[in-house]
Design an enzyme around this catalytic site. Structure first.
Site, PDB file in Angstrom:
ATOM      1  N   CYS A  96       0.850  -1.194   0.000  1.00 47.46           N
ATOM      2  CA  CYS A  96       0.000   0.000   0.000  1.00 47.46           C
ATOM      3  C   CYS A  96       0.885   1.243   0.000  1.00 47.46           C
ATOM      4  O   CYS A  96       1.871   1.303   0.745  1.00 47.46           O
ATOM      5  CB  CYS A  96      -0.892  -0.017   1.242  1.00 47.46           C
ATOM      6  SG  CYS A  96      -2.006   1.397   1.366  1.00 47.46           S
ATOM      7  N   HIS A 138      -9.157  -3.610  -2.133  1.00 47.82           N
ATOM      8  CA  HIS A 138      -8.182  -2.866  -1.332  1.00 47.82           C
ATOM      9  C   HIS A 138      -8.538  -1.376  -1.314  1.00 47.82           C
ATOM     10  O   HIS A 138      -8.559  -0.748  -0.247  1.00 47.82           O
ATOM     11  CB  HIS A 138      -6.778  -3.085  -1.928  1.00 47.82           C
ATOM     12  CG  HIS A 138      -5.688  -2.347  -1.238  1.00 47.82           C
ATOM     13  ND1 HIS A 138      -4.754  -2.982  -0.446  1.00 47.82           N
ATOM     14  CD2 HIS A 138      -5.357  -1.033  -1.219  1.00 47.82           C
ATOM     15  CE1 HIS A 138      -3.907  -2.073   0.023  1.00 47.82           C
ATOM     16  NE2 HIS A 138      -4.254  -0.882  -0.437  1.00 47.82           N
ATOM     17  N   GLU A 139      -8.821  -0.819  -2.491  1.00 48.27           N
ATOM     18  CA  GLU A 139      -9.112   0.618  -2.573  1.00 48.27           C
ATOM     19  C   GLU A 139     -10.478   0.966  -1.972  1.00 48.27           C
ATOM     20  O   GLU A 139     -10.619   2.002  -1.313  1.00 48.27           O
ATOM     21  CB  GLU A 139      -9.006   1.111  -4.017  1.00 48.27           C
ATOM     22  CG  GLU A 139      -7.637   0.916  -4.661  1.00 48.27           C
ATOM     23  CD  GLU A 139      -6.459   1.473  -3.880  1.00 48.27           C
ATOM     24  OE1 GLU A 139      -6.629   2.431  -3.094  1.00 48.27           O
ATOM     25  OE2 GLU A 139      -5.345   0.943  -4.041  1.00 48.27           O
ATOM     26  N   HIS A 142     -10.196   1.391   1.665  1.00 45.92           N
ATOM     27  CA  HIS A 142      -9.725   2.731   2.042  1.00 45.92           C
ATOM     28  C   HIS A 142     -10.895   3.705   2.189  1.00 45.92           C
ATOM     29  O   HIS A 142     -10.907   4.528   3.104  1.00 45.92           O
ATOM     30  CB  HIS A 142      -8.759   3.289   0.990  1.00 45.92           C
ATOM     31  CG  HIS A 142      -7.342   2.863   1.165  1.00 45.92           C
ATOM     32  ND1 HIS A 142      -6.597   3.164   2.281  1.00 45.92           N
ATOM     33  CD2 HIS A 142      -6.521   2.171   0.343  1.00 45.92           C
ATOM     34  CE1 HIS A 142      -5.380   2.671   2.143  1.00 45.92           C
ATOM     35  NE2 HIS A 142      -5.306   2.058   0.974  1.00 45.92           N
TER      36      HIS A 142
END
Length: 174
Positions: A96, A138-139, A142
């Site tokens: 990351c 993953h994004e 966030h």
């Protein structure tokens, strides 16, 4: 275009739950362009707006082609994403831009289907598998204030915290 500062763990900003994008205007287009320039300069394949201090539900992903080059026309600009379907399971070694220098295996869905808007507010549907599916998850994490290190086992999380402390000590002595 401008390079933006990437926010690093353990900044509390990364724990912010991002807000829905409502204005699809020139400012948004500039933010997306700046995010792309920043991601490429940082050698990343994905970047969520919150990683550059923008608490908006938008992210970009630009996977390299077989020649290893990330072409701008391949960049996915994903705004206000929602999962429609998920399936399968796989382990993937993730890193990351907000947690530089640390990589670890994380369990993710192997396939995802999302609905999102592009920079022109057009609604799109995307089915993804393998690396693209991992990057999307993953994004989107966030955007919900979740980091990949939050998904680690207790043992791996302790290893991460130890490595982070060692890295911070080295940076203080520079």
């Amino acid at each position: 275009m401008a390079l933006l500062e990437i926010i690093h763990y353990p900044s509390k900003i990364l724990r912010t739950i991002s807000k829905e994008v409502v204005s699809f205007d020139a400012k948004l287009h500039q933010q997306l362009d700046d995010m792309h320039e920043t991601m490429i300069a940082s050698e990343g394949i994905g970047l969520a707006a919150i990683q550059v201090g923008l608490p908006l539900r938008m992210l970009i992903i630009n996977l390299p082609r077989e020649d290893g080059v990330q072409h701008k026309e391949d960049c996915l600009e994903i705004i206000n994403p929602k999962f429609i379907e998920t399936g399968g399971s796989m382990m993937y070694r993730e890193g990351c831009l907000s947690v530089p220098g640390f990589y670890e295996e994380v369990e993710r869905f192997e396939k995802v289907k999302i609905e999102y808007q592009n920079r022109f507010a057009e609604v799109k549907v995307l089915e993804a598998s393998e690396l693209l599916a991992v990057a999307i998850q993953h994004e989107i994490d966030h955007l919900n204030g979740v980091l990949f290190v939050d998904k680690l086992s207790i043992l791996k999380r302790k290893k991460f915290e130890k490595e982070l402390k060692e890295l911070q000590k080295k940076q203080k002595h520079k």
